[in-house]
Every structure is written in structure tokens, then in C-alpha cells.
Write a protein that holds these residues in place. Structure first.
Motif, mmCIF file in Angstrom:
data_model
loop_
_atom_site.group_PDB
_atom_site.id
_atom_site.type_symbol
_atom_site.label_atom_id
_atom_site.label_comp_id
_atom_site.label_asym_id
_atom_site.label_seq_id
_atom_site.Cartn_x
_atom_site.Cartn_y
_atom_site.Cartn_z
ATOM 1 N N THR A 1 12.557 0.668 -5.548
ATOM 2 C CA THR A 1 12.212 0.567 -4.249
ATOM 3 C C THR A 1 12.167 2.160 -3.918
ATOM 4 O O THR A 1 12.920 2.780 -4.557
ATOM 5 C CB THR A 1 13.040 -0.202 -3.613
ATOM 6 O OG1 THR A 1 14.592 0.477 -3.519
ATOM 7 C CG2 THR A 1 13.120 -1.473 -3.706
ATOM 8 N N THR A 2 11.461 2.537 -2.732
ATOM 9 C CA THR A 2 11.550 3.882 -2.284
ATOM 10 C C THR A 2 13.259 4.232 -1.915
ATOM 11 O O THR A 2 13.738 3.558 -1.052
ATOM 12 C CB THR A 2 10.739 4.250 -1.132
ATOM 13 O OG1 THR A 2 9.352 3.901 -1.622
ATOM 14 C CG2 THR A 2 10.740 5.661 -0.689
ATOM 15 N N ALA B 1 6.152 4.742 4.574
ATOM 16 C CA ALA B 1 5.102 4.178 5.368
ATOM 17 C C ALA B 1 4.377 3.114 4.380
ATOM 18 O O ALA B 1 4.274 2.057 4.798
ATOM 19 C CB ALA B 1 4.146 5.081 5.699
ATOM 20 N N ILE B 2 4.083 3.416 3.061
ATOM 21 C CA ILE B 2 3.392 2.569 2.141
ATOM 22 C C ILE B 2 4.427 1.229 1.881
ATOM 23 O O ILE B 2 3.861 0.153 1.647
ATOM 24 C CB ILE B 2 3.003 3.255 0.944
ATOM 25 C CG1 ILE B 2 1.948 4.158 1.261
ATOM 26 C CG2 ILE B 2 2.694 2.068 -0.193
ATOM 27 C CD1 ILE B 2 1.291 5.072 0.223
ATOM 28 N N SER B 3 5.803 1.464 1.603
ATOM 29 C CA SER B 3 6.555 0.635 1.086
ATOM 30 C C SER B 3 7.114 -0.146 2.159
ATOM 31 O O SER B 3 8.264 -0.973 2.138
ATOM 32 C CB SER B 3 7.790 1.119 0.366
ATOM 33 O OG SER B 3 8.530 2.001 1.156
ATOM 34 N N LYS B 4 6.653 0.161 3.465
ATOM 35 C CA LYS B 4 7.263 -0.507 4.736
ATOM 36 C C LYS B 4 8.774 -0.444 4.870
ATOM 37 O O LYS B 4 9.489 -1.434 5.143
ATOM 38 C CB LYS B 4 6.831 -1.835 5.058
ATOM 39 C CG LYS B 4 5.077 -2.053 4.613
ATOM 40 C CD LYS B 4 4.665 -3.390 4.947
ATOM 41 C CE LYS B 4 3.097 -3.378 5.011
ATOM 42 N NZ LYS B 4 2.279 -2.450 5.737
ATOM 43 N N GLN B 5 9.462 0.733 4.586
ATOM 44 C CA GLN B 5 10.845 0.948 4.849
ATOM 45 C C GLN B 5 11.020 0.985 6.138
ATOM 46 O O GLN B 5 10.497 1.822 6.875
ATOM 47 C CB GLN B 5 11.003 2.052 3.758
ATOM 48 C CG GLN B 5 12.540 2.263 3.642
ATOM 49 C CD GLN B 5 12.984 2.982 2.613
ATOM 50 O OE1 GLN B 5 12.646 2.547 1.480
ATOM 51 N NE2 GLN B 5 13.659 4.109 2.908
ATOM 52 N N HIS C 1 4.277 8.104 11.542
ATOM 53 C CA HIS C 1 5.120 7.045 10.917
ATOM 54 C C HIS C 1 6.389 6.750 11.621
ATOM 55 O O HIS C 1 6.839 5.769 11.419
ATOM 56 C CB HIS C 1 5.372 7.418 9.244
ATOM 57 C CG HIS C 1 4.155 7.688 8.613
ATOM 58 N ND1 HIS C 1 3.180 7.077 8.497
ATOM 59 C CD2 HIS C 1 3.860 8.706 7.624
ATOM 60 C CE1 HIS C 1 2.132 7.681 7.552
ATOM 61 N NE2 HIS C 1 2.739 8.677 7.324
ATOM 62 N N VAL C 2 7.072 7.796 12.288
ATOM 63 C CA VAL C 2 8.179 7.726 12.758
ATOM 64 C C VAL C 2 8.406 6.987 14.224
ATOM 65 O O VAL C 2 7.752 7.694 14.981
ATOM 66 C CB VAL C 2 8.959 9.204 12.674
ATOM 67 C CG1 VAL C 2 10.360 9.015 13.074
ATOM 68 C CG2 VAL C 2 8.783 9.775 11.364
#
Length: 773
Positions: free
Chosen positions: A693-694, A720-724, A751-752
């Protein structure tokens, strides 16, 4: 110094040369070209000539058209006299010629990637741009003064035209009104004034002044009273126009005089270049060569330049080491006099900086004087002279004889008793041997042939005679004396055989020592001729190979230029394509400011921007015709990430693993990189790879601001891609530069959702907590 120019027909060479010059000054200079014995001057002239010859051979001859003689115009300008329009147009053409010659002299060297010494003349030519502009402001292309040459002239000409129209309008009204009183319904001009043709019987019924009558006396030409004031106004305006034109011409004449020195210097350079390229064109036409300047004469396959090449026999004329005199013998009409004139004329040409009609490798000696006694100033076709005319010229030659002279003596000692003549000839040669000069003499006396073998400073030569055809071959045989062949020639010409046989009986000795010597030397001559032909053939082969290599070099240079142009065109096309893509990307980013978007869309835009800045340099390989298999490593274009193909889906789509993420992409959305090598696994235990995971935090401490910003941008894309949901950015305290950069980036990032300083347990103000959409 004295050079026998007329006797050797040198003026004919200059007349031919002048035909290749393009300017009047160049032509005149060619006609007055004088030989010189200044070695340094000739070396410099020949070097320039060799460069000019390259321009000629490659058809890159500079243009000398439009160069006129402005010498008289400059003289009048110096006397503060006004020049006329023709003078100014010649000066304008003179300035344009300077610009054109500069361009022509520079253009050819750039095409073959080579520099030339004669380019310095292009640098020295001064283009008088300001004077050219002044002339173009005043004159049109035909040399007429423009209406707007000055504001005052424009005003005057407008007033003149307006007055002219007013006069004509008034005359038209009069013609319509007085039609019955006119012989014709028209107006004409008498003494620069407009008049109407009135019937003689009606002259008192028309108000005006009679200026003239017709030849028949039936018509009176009357200037109507109503236009007389307008005519007077027009005449006054015309006078003012003339004064303004005179002022304009005087001003321009002053401007010309101011640049007089530059114009004269440009003229001198024009003339020098015109002569130089005239020499090159003439040399190229006669297939000549630039001779070496040595202390001996060596003319290889030399031709007389005034005779047709196809009809003249080329001969090699050279002096053996230690020899300074040559005695040429042989039959009449065999070419002895032509050989004599060829030596003299080629010497004059070389000492005038001209190419000579001979093969490369030929050499000439420089002489202070070239003197000749060739008949009674007869042409090549004639050979009649008297003993007294011969002797008068020889007396003058001996009187002024000194070192470094070339002396040419035709039929030395002829025209008197043979015994006395031969004795006198030997004595003259002996006298001439006292100086360091070169002497070439022709003769029929056998005593001179023997004399040549007894003296170390003389060598024999002869013109060949074909005993089978009974005709001369005009070939010069060096080191071999010749025979007159009087009996053979007489037989060919039709003299009775009985007379010839009787003459043979009268000969005291049919085979004297000279005849025996001739026979012995013929074989030696043939051997030397064979060697010479081998040398000439080798030289010809080398010359052809040199020309071939030169052509290859030029072809390669042209290919280089063409390739360069192609690359430049492709580069320009690529730059236009990138510019278009950049403009499209900028527009899309501008549109995103006012609309909602997804995180992966911004990541794709960043990837495309990176493509533009990095020139699309990716570690990818072509995907054309590739058949994808599970396990292939691919490059996901829109996310700028690498992944591995896991499983094929429908419609050419694949499930792609990107670290801890998996997603479905079509084959058009990724590119093949390589194949992941298979790893051996133990059969007893299945390896389980934990999913990555990120990272929950990013540590920027120790980085520079630009480096940290790049890492932060990439980290935000990953989140953003890993939807964290959230992450911690560690930037420390330091100078607060990193902290400020982090706050700025987070505030602008789509994203923020929000961010805050860390609490005590989270690192305090040395860290920032980020919450994502």
C-alpha cells in the motif's frame, strides 16, 4: 624591360581575353595587361586565379552585370556640378553590384564548406546603403524623379496637376460654347500654352490672344482670355518645380561626392575581380594550366593558343639540366617557327598571370625581357625575310643583351652564303652564351647541329618528318637534330626525278658525321618519347582520379546540406506538433479550473506535460504487432506507471497489477515494455507476496525545495490513485522553506480536501496532516 609583344602576336591574346571581361573598365584593363618578372606578384595572382577557376568549373561565376563607368560622374560631383538622372542610376547600379558581388563571392564557398582568399574582396566591398536609399527615395526604376521625392515637390506637382485640370475643364466649356466658330472641336498647344483653333473669319468674336496661324492661313490659334491667368499660374508652378528638382539633384550630387572615395575603391575592386574571372574563363576555355615558376622551361604538351586545338600538334618543350640554348632543325613548313612562337607567347602569357595551353606540371622561367627575330615581322603563315632585316634586329638584341632574357632567333644566319652564314650563326650563339639567359634558334645549317654537340650549354631538337607520307608531323623531337629532306619534299611537290637524281650526285658527302649521329640518336629519342608518354598517361590518370574525388566530396557536401535541411524541416514540424499539444493541454488545464474533475484525470494531464518537457523519452518499446501475454510488463500511459498483465478480459482489455492496485485497461491505454522473467518456486510451499500500500507518510527532510516539490507531487498522485483517506507530510522546522512549499502545494492540489498542522504526538508544526477527497 622589353617584350616583343606584337611580333609574338600577344595583342591577339589580350583581345580574346578582353572578350571574357564584363565591364568596360575590365575590358580596357585586359587590353593593357603587361608581363612582369615580379615572382611574388605572379604567385599571388596565380593563387587567386586557382580559386577563381573553382568558381568557374562549378558554374558559380560572380555576376558583373550592371556595372557602369562612373568616373566622369564622380569628377563632375567633385566640381560641385549637378549630376543628371542617368548618372544617378549608374551609381545606384554600382551600389547594387557591390551587394550582389559580396553575396556571390560568399555563396559558393558556403555550399562546399570551404574558405577562399578571394572572399576578402567581398569583405572589402562597401555597400553604401544610405546613399542607395536616398537615390531610391528620389528616383523610380526608370530614372524618373518621383512625385513624393520631397514634400515640397509633392505639393508643387499636386498644384500643377490641379491647375492643369482646371485649364482643361475651362477649355472644354469654351469648346462647347464656341463650336460654330471653331475649325475643329479640340484644343492644342502652341509655345507651351493651350489654344483653340478658331476660323479666321471669327477671330474677332473670340476673346483671347492669337498665338499662331495654320499653314493654310484659314485657322487662328487663340489662347482664350479666361485661361490666361491659369496658364500664368501653371508656368510659375513649373518654374518652382524646376528649381526644386535642381535643389534635389544638387543635394544628391553632394551626397555622391561625399562617398566618392568608397565608390572609386569599389570600382577598383570590381575591375580587379572582373579581370581575375576573365582570366579564369579564358584559361578554362583553352583547357590551360597554371604553370610553376621555376628557373627552367618545361612545357608539357604545349599548344600555340592562337591555333585551333584540333589541328595543332601539342609538343613537350624542355631544357635538359645545364642547357640554356636549343637549336631546332628540320624541314621547311615543319613547325620550327610555330615552336619558337609558342615558347615566346606562353612565356608572355605566364608572366601576365594567364593560364597557358599545356598540361599540369609545366614550368616557366621568369625573364626581364623577351626578344625575337622571327622573319620580317611576318605572321605564322609567312616566312620571307632578308639577311639585312635579320641582322639589324640581331644587332639590336646583342646591344641590349643581359642576364635573364629569352632570345628567339628564326633561321639564324640565313639569307647569305651558307658557309659564311653558318660561321656567323655559331659566333652569335657563342656571344649570347656569355650571359645567364635562354636562347632558342632555328636553322638548316648542318654545322650548327654539330656545334650543338660540341658545346655543353646547347641541346639539339628537330621537327619530325614522315618519310613514307613525305609530310611533316609537326612533332618536336628533343635531343635529336633533324634533316632538311630537300630531295623528298621536292619529289612530293612534283620536281622532275632526273633533276633530283642529278642534285644527289652533286652532294659531296651523302652521309657525313651529322647524318650518322642522327641515325644513332633516333632510337634514343624513341625510347625517351615512350617514357614521356608513360608519364603523361599516368599524370592523366591521376588528374581524372583527383577530379573524381573532388566530385565525390562535392556530392557528399550537397547530401550533407540536403540532410541538414531535412532535419531542420522535421525539427520544425516536431516543434509545431509539440507546441500544438502544449496549447491543447493548457486549454484543458484552464477548463479544469472551472469544472470538477477526478484525481486520475489530473495525473494524466501531468503525464502529458512531462512528455512535452522531456521530449517523450520513455523506456518503452514499440507495441506494434505485439501479442500480449499474462506476465508482460507494460507502461500505463495515463497514470505514468508500470504494471504487469494479470488476466485478459473481453474486448482486448486486461487486468493490470500496479503494485497494491489492480485495474482494467484496454490495450490502447498501455505499451509493452518487456516480460517479467519467470521465477522458480519450491513445490513444498506456496510463496505469498504481501500486498503493498502507499506509505502513510512522506519524509521531505534533507531535500531541496525543488526536489521535495517533485516528490510531493508524485506522492499526492499515488495517494489519489490508491484512494488513501489521509497522510502525513514530514517537513521539519529548519528555515520553514519546506513547510511553506508544502502548504502552498496542498492548498492548490485538487486531491486535497483539507490539511492541518500535526499535534504534539504527530510531530507538531514539523509535520502536516493531509485529508483527501
Amino acid at each position: 624591360m622589353r617584350y616583343e609583344q606584337k611580333l609574338l602576336e600577344y595583342p591577339k591574346i589580350l583581345t580574346t581575353l578582353s572578350g571574357y571581361a564584363e565591364t568596360k573598365a575590365g575590358q580596357d584593363a585586359c587590353l593593357s595587361l603587361e608581363p612582369t618578372d615580379a615572382r611574388a606578384t605572379l604567385k599571388s595572382a596565380f593563387f587567386e586565379l586557382s580559386e577563381a577557376l573553382e568558381y568557374i568549373k562549378d558554374e558559380a561565376t560572380p555576376r558583373f552585370g550592371g556595372i557602369f563607368n562612373i568616373k566622369e560622374a564622380l569628377k563632375r560631383a567633385a566640381l560641385q556640378a549637378s549630376l543628371d538622372s542617368k548618372d544617378f542610376m549608374k551609381i545606384h547600379a554600382h551600389i547594387e553590384a557591390a551587394a550582389r558581388l559580396k553575396k556571390d563571392l560568399h555563396r559558393y564557398p558556403t555550399t562546399i564548406d570551404k574558405t577562399f582568399e578571394i572572399e576578402k574582396y567581398a569583405e572589402d566591398l562597401i555597400v553604401l546603403v544610405e546613399l542607395k536609399k536616398e537615390l531610391e527615395t528620389v528616383f523610380d526604376l526608370r530614372g524618373n524623379i518621383k512625385d513624393d521625392a520631397t514634400a515640397e515637390l509633392k505639393k508643387l506637382r499636386q498644384a500643377i496637376n490641379q491647375t492643369e485640370r482646371h485649364i482643361k475643364e475651362t477649355l472644354e466649356k469654351i469648346l462647347n460654347k464656341e463650336t460654330q466658330r471653331l475649325t475643329e472641336k479640340l484644343f492644342t498647344i502652341r509655345y507651351d500654352r493651350y489654344v483653340i483653333p478658331v476660323k479666321l473669319s471669327e477671330k474677332n468674336n473670340v476673346r483671347g490672344t492669337i498665338l499662331d496661324y495654320s499653314s493654310s492661313g484659314e485657322t487662328a490659334f487663340i489662347e482664350p482670355e479666361s485661361i490666361q491667368n491659369l496658364t500664368a499660374k501653371k508656368i510659375r508652378l513649373k518654374s518652382e518645380e524646376t528649381q526644386e528638382i535642381e535643389r534635389i539633384l544638387q543635394t544628391l550630387s553632394y551626397a555622391v561626392d561625399k562617398e566618392s572615395a568608397t565608390l572609386k575603391e569599389n570600382t577598383r575592386r570590381f575591375t580587379h575581380l572582373d579581370i581575375l574571372f576573365a582570366k579564369a574563363k579564358y584559361g578554362h576555355k583553352i583547357e590551360g594550366t597554371i604553370p610553376n615558376l621555376n628557373n627552367r622551361i618545361e612545357l608539357i604538351k604545349a599548344r600555340h593558343p592562337l591555333l585551333e586545338k584540333k589541328s595543332v600538334v601539342a609538343n613537350t618543350i624542355e631544357f635538359d639540366p645545364g642547357k640554356k640554348m636549343m637549336v631546332i632543325t628540320g624541314s621547311n613548313t615543319g613547325g620550327k617557327t610555330v615552336t619558337l612562337k609558342t615558347i615566346g607567347l606562353l612565356t608572355l602569357m605566364a608572366q601576365s598571370g594567364l593560364m597557358i595551353p599545356a598540361l599540369p606540371g609545366s614550368s616557366v622561367r621568369l625573364f626581364k625581357s623577351v626578344r625575337a627575330d622571327i622573319g620580317d615581322e611576318q605572321s605564322i603563315e609567312q616566312s620571307l625575310s632578308t639577311f639585312s632585316s635579320h641582322m639589324s634586329r640581331i644587332v639590336d638584341i646583342i646591344k641590349h643583351y643581359d642576364d635573364d632574357q629569352l632570345i628567339l632567333l628564326d633561321e639564324l644566319g640565313s639569307g647569305t652564303d651558307p658557309k659564311e652564314g653558318s660561321s656567323l650563326a655559331m659566333s652569335i650563339l657563342n656571344e649570347l652564351s656569355q650571359k645567364d639567359s635562354v636562347v632558342v634558334a632555328t636553322t638548316h645549317y648542318p654545322e650548327l647541329k654539330a656545334y650543338a654537340y660540341t658545346e655543353d650549354f646547347i641541346m639539339n631538337a628537330s621537327v619530325e618528318f614522315d618519310e613514307k607520307s613525305l609530310k611533316p608531323t609537326y612533332k618536336l623531337l628533343l635531343r635529336t637534330p633533324g634533316e632538311s629532306h630537300a630531295f623528298l619534299i621536292s619529289r612530293r611537290l612534283g620536281l622532275k626525278e632526273s633533276i633530283i637524281e642529278n642534285a644527289k650526285k652533286q652532294v659531296i658527302t651523302n652521309r657525313d658525321e651529322v647524318s650518322e649521329l642522327i641515325e644513332r640518336l633516333k632510337d634514343e629519342s624513341k625510347r625517351l618519347d615512350t617514357k614521356l608518354n608513360e608519364y603523361e598517361n599516368l599524370n592523366h590518370t591521376l588528374k581524372n582520379e583527383k577530379q573524381s574525388l573532388k566530385k565525390q566530396k562535392q556530392d557528399l557536401q550537397k547530401q550533407k546540406e540536403k540532410l541538414k535541411e531535412t532535419i531542420m524541416a522535421e525539427h520544425a514540424q516536431e516543434m509545431n506538433r509539440l507546441k500544438s499539444r502544449a496549447e491543447t493541454l493548457i486549454k484543458e488545464l484552464d477548463d479544469m479550473k472551472t469544472t470538477s474533475f477526478k484525481a486520475h484525470e489530473l495525473a494524466e494531464k501531468k503525464y502529458r506535460a512531462k512528455q512535452l518537457t522531456e521530449g517523450e523519452e520513455k523506456q518503452t518499446s514499440s507495441t506494434k504487432d505485439h501479442s500480449y501475454q499474462p506476465g508482460d510488463r507494460v507502461y500505463i500511459i495515463k497514470y505514468n506507471r508500470y504494471g504487469e498483465l494479470a488476466k485478459k478480459q473481453a474486448d482486448q482489455k486486461w487486468l493490470v497489477n500496479m503494485g497494491s492496485l489492480s485495474s482494467v485497461f484496454s490495450e490502447a491505454e498501455f505499451e509493452y515494455v518487456d516480460r517479467e522473467p519467470k521465477r522458480e518456486t519450491k513445490p513444498t510451499k506456496k510463496a505469498i507476496t504481501p500486498r503493498k500500500t502507499t506509505a502513510q507518510s512522506l519524509d521531505l527532510r534533507g531535500m531541496r525545495v525543488l526536489e521535495a516539490k517533485e516528490s510531493l507531487d508524485k506522492y499526492l498522485d499515488d495517494c489519489a490513485i490508491s484512494k488513501q483517506p489521509f497522510a502525513t507530510i514530514i517537513h521539519g522546522f529548519g528555515t520553514l522553506a519546506l513547510r511553506k512549499m508544502v502548504k502552498d502545494v496542498l492548498s492548490q492540489s485538487p486531491h486535497v480536501k483539507r490539511h492541518r498542522d500535526g499535534e504534539g504526538s504527530e510531530g507538531g508544526k514539523g509535520a502536516t496532516i493531509v485529508y483527501f477527497e
